[in-house]
Design a protein around this motif. Sequence first.
Motif: not given
Length: 275
Positions: A79-93
């Motif tokens: 999953l990525h925040a649409d239009g903001r690829p730097w905010e994406r799924l972080n499995t560790a968090d």
Amino acid sequence: MKTATTHGARTHARAQAGRRADAMPVVPATDWPAPPCGAGHLVWAETVAGGGYTHRAVARGTEIRLTDLRGDACAHLLLHADGRPWERLNTADTVKVQWNAYLRAGRLLLSDQGRVLASLTEDTADGRHDALCGTSTRASNTARYGDGAVHSNSPAGRELLKLAALKNGLEPRDLPPSVSFFQGVEIRKDGTPVLTGSAGPGGSVTLRAEQDLTVLIANVPHPLDPRPDYTSTPLEVLAWTAAATQPGDPLWDATPEGRRAFLNTAEFLAAKGVR
């Protein structure tokens, strides 16, 4: 050959209109023959073949139901925040913040910004999912099956996710570790991950998009699958319009950590004029 000329090729192509394969999108999605009971307007209806992939940008509030039709699907999800690829799924968090490594109804899929990307609202697959192992690679599939290229008989999950990413303006560097649905993993006391397998045909999981999202899915064998043959069966994907989680929903206040993640998300969206 009928397709040896431009006119022949056009005639052949047009003759395919209305025909359906076992695994393909239904367009428009509202033509899906059996929409989920109580669902809103269908916006995505597709059957993804084993060894296949899919992708879609969905609006906040959209509910996405994945179903393992025959018992050997494995949906590797990013999953990525649409239009903001730097905010994406972080499995560790996702694992660390919720103090739990096992995905099931009530869990949240988090970004590294402390915000909720999606929530898991329903799970009939007995928690047979995995947030730790990621997906297969070309190297691992080549070692196991003899090939891992996209157009081989044993495509790797990361190679398919690269394709899905490129079709959404994303690059390989934008692909973090994925989560997997329908092939469970259990961690033994010594830290060894052990595949617990599928809950069987018909299991499903429903996700609710808490932001506008770009969804990438590869349906390939889990990297811990011990079988010598590449085994992957169809995955059904249905999505419909709904509403994002709001204060007062039991999911919002299920845990202090989850409540904080929802508050972080709400504050971020409010600054953008989204309520």
